[in-house]
Each structure stands twice: as structure tokens, then as C-alpha cells.
Design a protein around this motif. Sequence first.
Motif, PDB file in Angstrom:
ATOM      1  N   TYR A  23       0.835  -1.208   0.000  1.00 20.08           N
ATOM      2  CA  TYR A  23       0.000   0.000   0.000  1.00 20.08           C
ATOM      3  C   TYR A  23       0.865   1.251   0.000  1.00 20.08           C
ATOM      4  O   TYR A  23       0.698   2.129  -0.846  1.00 20.08           O
ATOM      5  CB  TYR A  23      -0.934  -0.008   1.206  1.00 20.08           C
ATOM      6  N   GLY A  24       1.812   1.330   0.925  1.00 22.85           N
ATOM      7  CA  GLY A  24       2.666   2.511   1.002  1.00 22.85           C
ATOM      8  C   GLY A  24       3.473   2.721  -0.264  1.00 22.85           C
ATOM      9  O   GLY A  24       3.582   3.837  -0.774  1.00 22.85           O
ATOM     10  N   GLY A  25       4.041   1.651  -0.783  1.00 19.01           N
ATOM     11  CA  GLY A  25       4.864   1.749  -1.989  1.00 19.01           C
ATOM     12  C   GLY A  25       4.061   2.133  -3.217  1.00 19.01           C
ATOM     13  O   GLY A  25       4.435   3.051  -3.963  1.00 19.01           O
ATOM     14  N   LEU A  26       2.946   1.449  -3.440  1.00 17.20           N
ATOM     15  CA  LEU A  26       2.141   1.740  -4.621  1.00 17.20           C
ATOM     16  C   LEU A  26       1.498   3.123  -4.542  1.00 17.20           C
ATOM     17  O   LEU A  26       1.422   3.844  -5.534  1.00 17.20           O
ATOM     18  CB  LEU A  26       1.058   0.669  -4.800  1.00 17.20           C
ATOM     19  N   TYR A  27       1.049   3.509  -3.352  1.00 13.97           N
ATOM     20  CA  TYR A  27       0.471   4.837  -3.177  1.00 13.97           C
ATOM     21  C   TYR A  27       1.508   5.911  -3.504  1.00 13.97           C
ATOM     22  O   TYR A  27       1.227   6.850  -4.250  1.00 13.97           O
ATOM     23  CB  TYR A  27      -0.037   5.018  -1.744  1.00 13.97           C
ATOM     24  N   SER A  28       2.703   5.755  -2.976  1.00 17.70           N
ATOM     25  CA  SER A  28       3.762   6.752  -3.192  1.00 17.70           C
ATOM     26  C   SER A  28       4.174   6.835  -4.653  1.00 17.70           C
ATOM     27  O   SER A  28       4.302   7.933  -5.206  1.00 17.70           O
ATOM     28  CB  SER A  28       4.979   6.424  -2.328  1.00 17.70           C
ATOM     29  N   VAL A  29       4.382   5.706  -5.279  1.00 13.30           N
ATOM     30  CA  VAL A  29       4.775   5.707  -6.690  1.00 13.30           C
ATOM     31  C   VAL A  29       3.639   6.264  -7.542  1.00 13.30           C
ATOM     32  O   VAL A  29       3.868   7.036  -8.477  1.00 13.30           O
ATOM     33  CB  VAL A  29       5.189   4.289  -7.151  1.00 13.30           C
ATOM     34  N   GLY A  30       2.404   5.898  -7.199  1.00 11.23           N
ATOM     35  CA  GLY A  30       1.262   6.417  -7.940  1.00 11.23           C
ATOM     36  C   GLY A  30       1.141   7.916  -7.840  1.00 11.23           C
ATOM     37  O   GLY A  30       0.864   8.601  -8.837  1.00 11.23           O
ATOM     38  N   ARG A  43      -4.473   1.061  -2.525  1.00  8.56           N
ATOM     39  CA  ARG A  43      -5.628   0.962  -1.621  1.00  8.56           C
ATOM     40  C   ARG A  43      -6.156  -0.463  -1.552  1.00  8.56           C
ATOM     41  O   ARG A  43      -6.613  -0.905  -0.499  1.00  8.56           O
ATOM     42  CB  ARG A  43      -6.710   1.932  -2.057  1.00  8.56           C
ATOM     43  N   ALA A  44      -6.097  -1.185  -2.666  1.00  6.69           N
ATOM     44  CA  ALA A  44      -6.502  -2.595  -2.650  1.00  6.69           C
ATOM     45  C   ALA A  44      -5.580  -3.397  -1.726  1.00  6.69           C
ATOM     46  O   ALA A  44      -6.040  -4.303  -1.019  1.00  6.69           O
ATOM     47  CB  ALA A  44      -6.485  -3.168  -4.065  1.00  6.69           C
ATOM     48  N   CYS A  45      -4.312  -3.053  -1.711  1.00  9.35           N
ATOM     49  CA  CYS A  45      -3.380  -3.715  -0.782  1.00  9.35           C
ATOM     50  C   CYS A  45      -3.770  -3.425   0.659  1.00  9.35           C
ATOM     51  O   CYS A  45      -3.697  -4.301   1.521  1.00  9.35           O
ATOM     52  CB  CYS A  45      -1.947  -3.253  -1.038  1.00  9.35           C
ATOM     53  N   TRP A  46      -4.200  -2.178   0.926  1.00  7.88           N
ATOM     54  CA  TRP A  46      -4.633  -1.859   2.282  1.00  7.88           C
ATOM     55  C   TRP A  46      -5.867  -2.667   2.665  1.00  7.88           C
ATOM     56  O   TRP A  46      -5.951  -3.175   3.780  1.00  7.88           O
ATOM     57  CB  TRP A  46      -4.923  -0.364   2.456  1.00  7.88           C
ATOM     58  N   VAL A  47      -6.824  -2.803   1.751  1.00  7.18           N
ATOM     59  CA  VAL A  47      -8.008  -3.622   2.030  1.00  7.18           C
ATOM     60  C   VAL A  47      -7.571  -5.056   2.325  1.00  7.18           C
ATOM     61  O   VAL A  47      -8.100  -5.703   3.236  1.00  7.18           O
ATOM     62  CB  VAL A  47      -9.010  -3.564   0.859  1.00  7.18           C
ATOM     63  N   GLY A  48      -6.584  -5.544   1.577  1.00  7.69           N
ATOM     64  CA  GLY A  48      -6.042  -6.876   1.852  1.00  7.69           C
ATOM     65  C   GLY A  48      -5.414  -6.962   3.226  1.00  7.69           C
ATOM     66  O   GLY A  48      -5.608  -7.946   3.953  1.00  7.69           O
ATOM     67  N   PRO A  81       0.321   6.734   4.527  1.00  9.18           N
ATOM     68  CA  PRO A  81       0.824   7.263   3.248  1.00  9.18           C
ATOM     69  C   PRO A  81       0.228   8.625   2.859  1.00  9.18           C
ATOM     70  O   PRO A  81       0.985   9.527   2.487  1.00  9.18           O
ATOM     71  CB  PRO A  81       0.469   6.170   2.235  1.00  9.18           C
ATOM     72  N   PRO A  82      -1.101   8.845   2.941  1.00  5.46           N
ATOM     73  CA  PRO A  82      -1.608  10.162   2.563  1.00  5.46           C
ATOM     74  C   PRO A  82      -1.101  11.298   3.458  1.00  5.46           C
ATOM     75  O   PRO A  82      -0.770  12.379   2.969  1.00  5.46           O
ATOM     76  CB  PRO A  82      -3.129  10.036   2.686  1.00  5.46           C
ATOM     77  N   VAL A  83      -1.028  11.054   4.756  1.00  7.84           N
ATOM     78  CA  VAL A  83      -0.544  12.090   5.675  1.00  7.84           C
ATOM     79  C   VAL A  83       0.932  12.391   5.399  1.00  7.84           C
ATOM     80  O   VAL A  83       1.344  13.558   5.354  1.00  7.84           O
ATOM     81  CB  VAL A  83      -0.772  11.662   7.142  1.00  7.84           C
ATOM     82  N   THR A  84       1.710  11.366   5.200  1.00 11.90           N
ATOM     83  CA  THR A  84       3.131  11.553   4.901  1.00 11.90           C
ATOM     84  C   THR A  84       3.313  12.292   3.582  1.00 11.90           C
ATOM     85  O   THR A  84       4.151  13.189   3.465  1.00 11.90           O
ATOM     86  CB  THR A  84       3.861  10.197   4.871  1.00 11.90           C
TER      87      THR A  84
END
Length: 99
Positions: A23-30, A43-48, A81-84
Motif C-alpha cells: 500500500y505505502g509503496g504503490l500509493y507513493s509511486v502512484g 488501496r486494494a493492498c490496504w483492504v487486503g 501514506p496520505p498524511v506523509t
Amino acid sequence: MTPESLLETAVLLGLFVLAGGGYGGLYSVGRAAGRPALIRAGRACWVGALAIAVVIAAATPLGVGWKLLILVSALVYAVIPPVTWRYLERTHSDEGLRP
């Protein structure tokens, strides 16, 4: 705890951490690349990760305190991730304003 339940719990915990990292990695790269599909995949990783946390809480022999820690961690994963990212944007946007 039996050896089998120890291994099952260890695998679940490893998957939990892997999903959180995904989640953190994909969110940041995205966000960095401007690719909304990667943000959605994150976000799908976070749901997982949340689903795995629920399985850990329901199906492992861990103590109640550990189960609560895992569940709370899964909820906190959602905001990190969003706050960071907002913090980094704010600090780096201020760099051009300094003399």
C-alpha cells in the motif's frame, strides 16, 4: 500454540506486513508518477491488509492484546501514506519561499 498454528500465524503476519508495504509503496509511486491506477492498487493492498488483520484476530491463538494491536495497526496503515505525502508536499513547496 502448536507448531502448525505458529507457522500459520507467522505467514499471516508476514502477509499483513507485505500488504501494508505494498500500500505505502504503490500509493507513493502512484502519487509521484501521477498514476491513479497505482494509487487504487495501493488501496486494494490496504483492504487486503485489513482483511488479513481480521483473519489474524479471528483465527490465530495470539493473545487479545496482540490481536488488538494488529487490528489497530491495520486501521492506522490507512492514514500513514496520505498524511506523509501531504507533509512532504508542504515541506518541499515551502523550500522555494525561503531566502
